[in-house]
Design a protein around this motif. Structure first.
Motif, short mmCIF file in Angstrom:
data_model
loop_
_atom_site.label_atom_id
_atom_site.label_comp_id
_atom_site.label_asym_id
_atom_site.label_seq_id
_atom_site.Cartn_x
_atom_site.Cartn_y
_atom_site.Cartn_z
N ALA B 214 27.58 -54.63 -100.01
CA ALA B 214 26.18 -54.31 -100.31
C ALA B 214 25.95 -52.81 -100.36
N TRP B 215 26.51 -52.07 -99.38
CA TRP B 215 26.34 -50.61 -99.39
C TRP B 215 26.90 -50.02 -100.67
N MET B 216 28.06 -50.50 -101.07
CA MET B 216 28.70 -49.94 -102.26
C MET B 216 27.90 -50.26 -103.52
N ILE B 217 27.45 -51.51 -103.64
CA ILE B 217 26.66 -51.88 -104.82
C ILE B 217 25.37 -51.05 -104.87
N ALA B 218 24.76 -50.86 -103.69
CA ALA B 218 23.52 -50.07 -103.64
C ALA B 218 23.78 -48.63 -104.08
N GLN B 219 25.00 -48.15 -103.90
CA GLN B 219 25.32 -46.77 -104.30
C GLN B 219 25.80 -46.69 -105.75
N LYS B 322 38.06 -44.18 -119.58
CA LYS B 322 37.58 -43.04 -118.80
C LYS B 322 36.48 -43.50 -117.83
N ILE B 323 35.61 -44.36 -118.32
CA ILE B 323 34.52 -44.86 -117.46
C ILE B 323 35.09 -45.69 -116.30
N ALA B 324 36.09 -46.51 -116.59
CA ALA B 324 36.71 -47.29 -115.51
C ALA B 324 37.37 -46.37 -114.50
N ASP B 325 37.97 -45.27 -114.98
CA ASP B 325 38.58 -44.29 -114.06
C ASP B 325 37.51 -43.65 -113.18
N LEU B 326 36.40 -43.24 -113.79
CA LEU B 326 35.32 -42.61 -113.02
C LEU B 326 34.76 -43.58 -111.98
N ALA B 327 34.58 -44.83 -112.41
CA ALA B 327 34.03 -45.83 -111.49
C ALA B 327 34.97 -46.06 -110.32
N GLU B 328 36.25 -46.16 -110.62
CA GLU B 328 37.23 -46.42 -109.56
C GLU B 328 37.28 -45.24 -108.58
N ALA B 329 37.24 -44.02 -109.12
CA ALA B 329 37.26 -42.84 -108.24
C ALA B 329 36.03 -42.83 -107.34
N TYR B 330 34.88 -43.18 -107.91
CA TYR B 330 33.64 -43.21 -107.12
C TYR B 330 33.70 -44.30 -106.06
N ILE B 334 33.06 -43.80 -102.05
CA ILE B 334 31.97 -44.40 -101.25
C ILE B 334 32.45 -45.54 -100.36
N LEU B 335 33.75 -45.86 -100.43
CA LEU B 335 34.27 -46.93 -99.57
C LEU B 335 34.06 -46.58 -98.11
N PRO B 336 33.33 -47.41 -97.34
CA PRO B 336 33.14 -47.07 -95.93
C PRO B 336 34.46 -47.15 -95.16
#
Lengths: 446, 446
Positions: B214-219, B322-330, B334-336
């Protein structure tokens, strides 16, 4: 006299799985088995039918002036699934390395039978009036127990309620539990659309219930463990420094704890130790969460609905009803625009903390110490045993939680076990307690 | 000559459900049915076997100097479940109030067969070289199509690729689609514990994967629709004022849109209209989310695991990789603490926007206008048709998306239908297009 261990093995061989209708006769058989043992020990026994499984009630009056102890326990057991993970069959009790392996060995047949065995051994030397209330529906939520207690307040009247259905803090360490957390449990159902829609055609312009659920959960509790429901902490009684100091002396090993649950971290409120966070701080945990596609691979759908269920563990003096009200009000406040929400309240229970210096607790502490040869420790539990608050309220009697089990007994899991030494010492502790209680109640000390 | 409508009904009666192995023979039967119709129309036809369902390839060469058109479509259909919701059986085509009810009526048998029927009617007067590429695996992800296209680039060479597998903007409003969003699809699996644990005993001291999800989706996306992945919007090409003005003239009714999906709100990025948010703004939507207890009632468990799947719809010039790379890096950022994460990448696709003023698009616009008697509108679609970018890349040919269906055709749902008038006008439009295209390509205008 028959060896209590062999009797226990006989008891454990009866598959009294209360949740499984195909075991209905077995549950009844277990009730009658108890009836026979208690009758042999000179108790007046009644196997009380209910709409579910019977309640075994027994009493032996020795002296109107003697104190009365009510032992509560349960003779039903959890289902044994998954069967393939058992090393020995769950209903063929097997002793290996001093451990009794069987479903129900620790939860709760072994623990409750320690008291029955104690009564059998004391026979005519029983120093108190003794009552047994042993139900067959604990593993299915005890639907008939509280109504029975309410209806038979007088008959069940006691000076102390004694329960053995909890763990010792560590092997060989006699333990009395003096606190339990309460519980409020809510379920939230969200709907943003009449039906699931395609995430390509509609994405960017319609509500997505999965996101709404995530936003709301993120606002219920932050990653530091702080619960953001306004007023949630208002009634929390802080832990006294002495109590915290007492816990600091307990043999708690954080690395062993992490290894036990397979966790790399123990996140929670900063400034509180792990035991305090589990025992004396309220919590909020999502127990179930679901929305949209649950299968393998990808499906490009915007889910119309989402749900989440969460439990809040409460501490004195939090009131489950009030907390549920606060939570529901906050949920309505943080509900994003465009979603219909239904809030369902599931069961709750009051938190309990009892004084450790009461005569029954002191008697219990000495009883355990004499049995194990070590000083008794006082602990709280993070879980809830709603019947404890019910007994305190309905019978106006103090409750003593004298656990003989261990955290490692595999309760509700394959290869449940009970250490034979804890069974033996449990019988001894039970006899000690019945002997010591009258003296402590009179203000004496052994 | 047999009436094309009766032929279509015959085609629709074949249950060519590509996803269901028990219909394998039916899928093949549909391929051969097309083979027969196209052969009758004078085409050289090949039913090409694949590891899955066959590809029907047909061509008719009229004149080496004439332009070549490749029509792409699919003869397989979605499964008809849930059957009980169909008012007439899905494979017993029924005409009611001018609508043809059958699985595949609109998606895509009716639309692709309009072009086959046009070719049959034009017979020896075919004004272009015409090729048909009709696959039987579109509803199962077209696993064999791109390899076939790559292998047969020369044979498939064309001046224009014509596809009718999309909706008109409104009933009676001839529509050309000139843009499609791309797609990146990721799945996240989180684990905080080796096993589920009791929320009472452990709550407050262990990771809870449901909260982490939930925290990750919210971010990932805030409630205003803003996607918080750094760099996500860098390559987004803004919509030109003229384009926005063109959309403003479309007969879009927000209340009707809300009623269609059963939404009370149309949340999304402030400052953008609903059509722009669906067609020209990138999005992020969780498609599936799950953790912990999924059943009825309450269960007091802290879930060890959680997953969420999310799709990002992309617009020019965003690159799916590129978008998948950016998403994965993010996600890693944000992974707790205390959770293991696995990120799985599912299929992606490039966004596409083609000029509306190219000769083939202008020819198509006039062809539709002549058939429907109304000016053709140009729209984008929010969804992705990955094969369009593949055709553009592999065949270096412009793609014309000339949809004859309607949003209300119940694609992938019970009671799929195709308006008979759209089938008739589709045949007419197809003939018009084949007639007009050579003139437009020569720089003329009809």
């Amino acid at each position: 006299m028959i060896d209590p261990l062999n009797q226990l093995l006989e008891f454990l061989a009866i598959p009294s799985v209360s949740a499984d209708p195909s075991h209905k006769q077995d549950v009844e058989r277990a009730a009658h088995w108890l009836d026979n043992r208690l009758s042999e020990a000179g108790f007046a026994v009644e196997v009380v039918p209910t709409t579910g499984h019977p309640i075994v009630y027994a009493e032996k009056q020795v002296d109107a002036s003697a104190p009365t102890v009510l032992v509560y326990g349960h003779y039903d057991v959890q289902p044994p699934d998954p069967l393939e993970l058992w090393e020995t069959p769950p209903f063929e009790p097997t002793i290996k390395d001093g451990k009794i392996y069987a479903r129900g060995a620790s939860d709760d047949k072994g623990q409750v039978f320690a008291h029955v065995a104690a009564a059998m051994q004391l026979a005519d030397d029983l120093p108190v009036n003794l009552k047994f209330l042993i139900e067959g529906e604990e593993e299915v939520g005890s639907p008939n127990l509280v109504p029975f207690v309410k209806e038979h307040r007088r008959r069940l009247a006691a000076d102390v309620v004694l329960i053995s259905d909890s763990p010792m803090f560590a092997p060989g360490l006699p333990t009395l539990t003096y606190g339990l957390r309460g519980l409020a449990y809510l379920e939230v159902r969200l709907r943003g659309l009449a039906r699931d829609v395609h995430s390509g055609a509609y994405g960017g312009a319609v509500p997505n219930a999965a996101h709404a659920a995530a936003w709301m959960i993120a606002q219920l509790k932050d990653p530091m463990g702080w619960i953001r429901i306004p007023g949630f902490y208002d009634d929390v009684v802080p832990v006294a420094p002495e109590e915290r100091a007492m816990w600091a002396r307990l043999p708690f090993d954080e690395e062993a704890f992490k290894a036990e649950v397979g966790a790399e971290a123990t996140p929670g409120e900063p400034g509180y130790g792990i035991l305090e966070r589990r025992w004396a701080r309220p919590t909020l945990d999502v127990n179930g969460l679901g929305s949209g596609y649950q299968g393998e691979g990808s499906k490009t759908v915007i889910p119309a609905e989402a749900f989440f269920k969460f439990s809040m563990r409460l501490v004195p003096d939090q009131d489950p009803e009030k907390i549920a009200d606060l939570a529901e009000a906050y949920l309505r406040e943080i509900l994003p625009e465009g979603y219909a929400m239904e809030v369902i309240r599931h069961h709750g229970g009051d938190p309990v903390v009892v004084p450790t210096n009461s005569p029954p607790m002191q008697a219990a502490a000495q009883a355990l110490e004499e049995a194990w040869g070590r000083e008794t420790v006082f602990t709280r539990e993070g879980g809830s045993i709603p019947i404890v608050a019910d007994f305190m309220r309905e019978l106006e009697a103090p409750v003593v939680l004298m656990g003989f089990g261990l955290e490692s007994d595999n309760l509700h899991a394959p290869n449940e076990k009970f250490d034979a030494v804890n069974f033996e010492k449990g019988i001894e502790a039970s006899k000690n307690f019945l002997r010591l209680l009258p003296m402590y109640l009179k203000g004496g000390s052994a």
